[in-house]
Design a protein around this motif. Structure first.
Motif, PDB file in Angstrom:
ATOM      1  N   LEU A   1       3.663   0.656   2.671  1.00  0.00           N
ATOM      2  CA  LEU A   1       3.332  -0.275   3.852  1.00  0.00           C
ATOM      3  C   LEU A   1       3.181  -1.800   3.138  1.00  0.00           C
ATOM      4  O   LEU A   1       2.370  -1.635   2.028  1.00  0.00           O
ATOM      5  CB  LEU A   1       2.122   0.191   4.383  1.00  0.00           C
ATOM      6  CG  LEU A   1       2.162   1.477   5.318  1.00  0.00           C
ATOM      7  CD1 LEU A   1       0.922   2.194   5.366  1.00  0.00           C
ATOM      8  CD2 LEU A   1       2.671   1.130   6.533  1.00  0.00           C
TER       9      LEU A   1
ATOM     10  N   ARG B   1       9.485   5.247   4.659  1.00  0.00           N
ATOM     11  CA  ARG B   1       9.031   6.815   4.172  1.00  0.00           C
ATOM     12  C   ARG B   1       9.817   7.076   3.313  1.00  0.00           C
ATOM     13  O   ARG B   1      11.050   7.227   3.340  1.00  0.00           O
ATOM     14  CB  ARG B   1       9.301   7.625   5.365  1.00  0.00           C
ATOM     15  CG  ARG B   1       8.344   8.882   5.163  1.00  0.00           C
ATOM     16  CD  ARG B   1       8.197   9.752   6.389  1.00  0.00           C
ATOM     17  NE  ARG B   1       7.251   8.792   7.410  1.00  0.00           N
ATOM     18  CZ  ARG B   1       5.857   8.788   7.480  1.00  0.00           C
ATOM     19  NH1 ARG B   1       5.337   9.262   6.555  1.00  0.00           N
ATOM     20  NH2 ARG B   1       5.295   8.208   8.474  1.00  0.00           N
TER      21      ARG B   1
ATOM     22  N   GLN C   1       0.615   5.509   1.142  1.00  0.00           N
ATOM     23  CA  GLN C   1      -0.092   6.572   1.647  1.00  0.00           C
ATOM     24  C   GLN C   1       0.491   7.804   1.385  1.00  0.00           C
ATOM     25  O   GLN C   1       1.686   8.088   2.143  1.00  0.00           O
ATOM     26  CB  GLN C   1      -0.216   6.247   3.135  1.00  0.00           C
ATOM     27  CG  GLN C   1      -1.214   7.234   3.988  1.00  0.00           C
ATOM     28  CD  GLN C   1      -1.410   6.836   5.432  1.00  0.00           C
ATOM     29  OE1 GLN C   1      -0.438   6.440   5.951  1.00  0.00           O
ATOM     30  NE2 GLN C   1      -2.444   7.233   6.086  1.00  0.00           N
TER      31      GLN C   1
ATOM     32  N   GLN D   1      -5.623  -8.332   8.377  1.00  0.00           N
ATOM     33  CA  GLN D   1      -4.510  -8.066   7.373  1.00  0.00           C
ATOM     34  C   GLN D   1      -3.603  -7.217   8.758  1.00  0.00           C
ATOM     35  O   GLN D   1      -4.149  -6.224   9.351  1.00  0.00           O
ATOM     36  CB  GLN D   1      -4.830  -7.102   6.493  1.00  0.00           C
ATOM     37  CG  GLN D   1      -5.162  -8.061   5.207  1.00  0.00           C
ATOM     38  CD  GLN D   1      -5.108  -7.094   4.062  1.00  0.00           C
ATOM     39  OE1 GLN D   1      -4.568  -6.116   3.716  1.00  0.00           O
ATOM     40  NE2 GLN D   1      -6.278  -7.416   2.998  1.00  0.00           N
ATOM     41  N   TYR D   2      -2.575  -7.414   8.707  1.00  0.00           N
ATOM     42  CA  TYR D   2      -1.611  -6.461   9.613  1.00  0.00           C
ATOM     43  C   TYR D   2      -0.400  -5.678   8.936  1.00  0.00           C
ATOM     44  O   TYR D   2       0.110  -6.368   8.035  1.00  0.00           O
ATOM     45  CB  TYR D   2      -0.678  -7.420  10.559  1.00  0.00           C
ATOM     46  CG  TYR D   2      -1.791  -8.279  11.158  1.00  0.00           C
ATOM     47  CD1 TYR D   2      -2.270  -9.540  10.970  1.00  0.00           C
ATOM     48  CD2 TYR D   2      -2.352  -7.767  12.600  1.00  0.00           C
ATOM     49  CE1 TYR D   2      -3.146 -10.248  11.749  1.00  0.00           C
ATOM     50  CE2 TYR D   2      -3.202  -8.544  13.328  1.00  0.00           C
ATOM     51  CZ  TYR D   2      -3.711  -9.891  12.814  1.00  0.00           C
ATOM     52  OH  TYR D   2      -4.664 -10.397  13.729  1.00  0.00           O
ATOM     53  N   PHE D   3      -0.336  -4.698   9.124  1.00  0.00           N
ATOM     54  CA  PHE D   3       0.886  -3.691   8.319  1.00  0.00           C
ATOM     55  C   PHE D   3       2.106  -3.840   9.002  1.00  0.00           C
ATOM     56  O   PHE D   3       2.099  -3.902  10.294  1.00  0.00           O
ATOM     57  CB  PHE D   3       0.187  -2.153   8.363  1.00  0.00           C
ATOM     58  CG  PHE D   3      -0.926  -2.043   7.659  1.00  0.00           C
ATOM     59  CD1 PHE D   3      -2.086  -2.056   7.956  1.00  0.00           C
ATOM     60  CD2 PHE D   3      -0.387  -1.585   6.248  1.00  0.00           C
ATOM     61  CE1 PHE D   3      -3.245  -1.693   7.075  1.00  0.00           C
ATOM     62  CE2 PHE D   3      -1.650  -1.498   5.366  1.00  0.00           C
ATOM     63  CZ  PHE D   3      -2.985  -1.268   5.927  1.00  0.00           C
ATOM     64  N   GLY D   4       3.153  -3.595   8.290  1.00  0.00           N
ATOM     65  CA  GLY D   4       4.438  -3.492   8.672  1.00  0.00           C
ATOM     66  C   GLY D   4       4.831  -2.343   9.115  1.00  0.00           C
ATOM     67  O   GLY D   4       3.805  -1.258   9.001  1.00  0.00           O
ATOM     68  N   PRO D   5       5.915  -1.963   9.532  1.00  0.00           N
ATOM     69  CA  PRO D   5       6.279  -0.503   9.954  1.00  0.00           C
ATOM     70  C   PRO D   5       6.465   0.531   8.899  1.00  0.00           C
ATOM     71  O   PRO D   5       6.579   1.954   9.158  1.00  0.00           O
ATOM     72  CB  PRO D   5       7.436  -0.720  10.741  1.00  0.00           C
ATOM     73  CG  PRO D   5       8.063  -1.842  10.155  1.00  0.00           C
ATOM     74  CD  PRO D   5       7.009  -2.644   9.844  1.00  0.00           C
ATOM     75  N   GLY D   6       6.528   0.290   7.768  1.00  0.00           N
ATOM     76  CA  GLY D   6       6.366   1.070   6.493  1.00  0.00           C
ATOM     77  C   GLY D   6       7.967   1.577   6.385  1.00  0.00           C
ATOM     78  O   GLY D   6       8.750   1.683   7.211  1.00  0.00           O
TER      79      GLY D   6
ATOM     80  N   PHE E   1       4.364   6.986   2.054  1.00  0.00           N
ATOM     81  CA  PHE E   1       4.779   6.163   3.197  1.00  0.00           C
ATOM     82  C   PHE E   1       4.271   4.672   2.466  1.00  0.00           C
ATOM     83  O   PHE E   1       2.952   4.501   2.270  1.00  0.00           O
ATOM     84  CB  PHE E   1       3.931   6.386   4.459  1.00  0.00           C
ATOM     85  CG  PHE E   1       4.090   5.836   5.756  1.00  0.00           C
ATOM     86  CD1 PHE E   1       3.217   5.521   6.524  1.00  0.00           C
ATOM     87  CD2 PHE E   1       5.470   5.303   5.720  1.00  0.00           C
ATOM     88  CE1 PHE E   1       3.516   4.874   7.643  1.00  0.00           C
ATOM     89  CE2 PHE E   1       5.846   4.787   6.887  1.00  0.00           C
ATOM     90  CZ  PHE E   1       4.853   4.505   7.878  1.00  0.00           C
TER      91      PHE E   1
ATOM     92  N   TYR F   1       0.655  -1.176  -0.056  1.00  0.00           N
ATOM     93  CA  TYR F   1       0.005   0.104   0.016  1.00  0.00           C
ATOM     94  C   TYR F   1       0.865   0.987   0.055  1.00  0.00           C
ATOM     95  O   TYR F   1       2.011   1.194   0.438  1.00  0.00           O
ATOM     96  CB  TYR F   1      -1.021   0.110   1.302  1.00  0.00           C
ATOM     97  CG  TYR F   1      -1.966  -1.067   1.324  1.00  0.00           C
ATOM     98  CD1 TYR F   1      -1.760  -2.398   2.029  1.00  0.00           C
ATOM     99  CD2 TYR F   1      -3.146  -0.602   0.778  1.00  0.00           C
ATOM    100  CE1 TYR F   1      -2.737  -3.304   2.006  1.00  0.00           C
ATOM    101  CE2 TYR F   1      -4.279  -1.532   0.980  1.00  0.00           C
ATOM    102  CZ  TYR F   1      -4.024  -2.865   1.634  1.00  0.00           C
ATOM    103  OH  TYR F   1      -4.989  -3.830   1.376  1.00  0.00           O
TER     104      TYR F   1
END
Lengths: 110, 113
Positions: free
Chosen positions: B90, B109, B38, B102-107, B88, B36
């Protein structure tokens, strides 16, 4: 099709309640709720599955009206830690592709 | 429970340079993986998803590509970055075994200058 969230923002005092709404124009498999703090990744709160299964998190709960394709997130007795942007994600297929709403910014003040 | 790693955490790249972002997952097998993006102050846009090794589906036509060389590794790439690629990024995981969450990683930037 992106789900529609309302309101865009809400300001609460500690201990107050709030409701965030999410509606979709497509039939939903499930609705997912996340909270994102500034500069951080979204954190999974809960999922609402078609058929009525529901989970809760802290004093946050949610409902899912399958017929109306709507979900609501209830923040009860809000705490300072509830501040952040809340996103709903709608799942409309079996591949797990989530379409996210634009988010609702929640600010809880002392 | 699964652990999601993303690197680098932050990245500043000039326009026209290549890009490679990596996501790795621990604690689950046969996950569905997602990228994803953002943009600043905006919502989450699904870019790619994968249901298995070598299987990639693109959601948004653009100058990005994704690959999944191993079951728990997902890579996002670009040959030439654009200013509009800033954001950002993800990685998200839907664990294998019939889970729906669903779980997101720390991303990561990314700033393109």
């Amino acid at each position: 099709q992106q789900p529609v969230q309302s309101p865009q923002a809400v300001i609460l005092r500690e201990g107050e309640d709030a409701v965030i709404n999410c509606s979709s124009s497509k039939a939903l498999y499930s609705v997912h709720w996340y909270r994102q703090k500034h500069g951080e990744a979204p954190v999974f709160l809960m999922i609402l599955l078609k058929g009525g299964e529901q989970k809760g998190h802290e004093k946050i709960s949610a409902s899912f009206n399958e017929k109306k394709q709507q979900s609501s997130l209830y923040l009860t007795a809000s705490q300072l830690s509830y501040s952040g942007t809340y996103f709903c994600g709608s799942l409309t297929d079996s591949w797990g592709k989530l379409q996210f709403g634009a988010g609702t910014q929640v600010v809880v003040t002392p | 429970s699964q652990t999601i790693h993303q690197w680098p955490a932050t990245l500043v790249q000039p326009v026209g340079s290549p890009l490679s972002l990596e996501c790795t997952v621990e604690g689950t097998s046969n996950p569905n993986l997602y990228w994803y993006r953002q943009a600043a102050g905006r919502g989450l846009q699904l870019l790619f998803y994968s249901v298995g090794i070598g299987q990639i589906s693109s959601e948004v036509p653009q100058n990005l590509s994704a690959s999944r060389p191993q079951d728990r590794q997902f890579i996002l790439s670009s040959k030439k970055l654009l200013l509009s690629d800033s954001g950002f990024y993800l990685c998200a995981v839907r664990p294998g075994g019939g889970a729906y969450e669903q779980y997101f990683g720390p991303g990561t930037r990314l700033t393109v200058t």
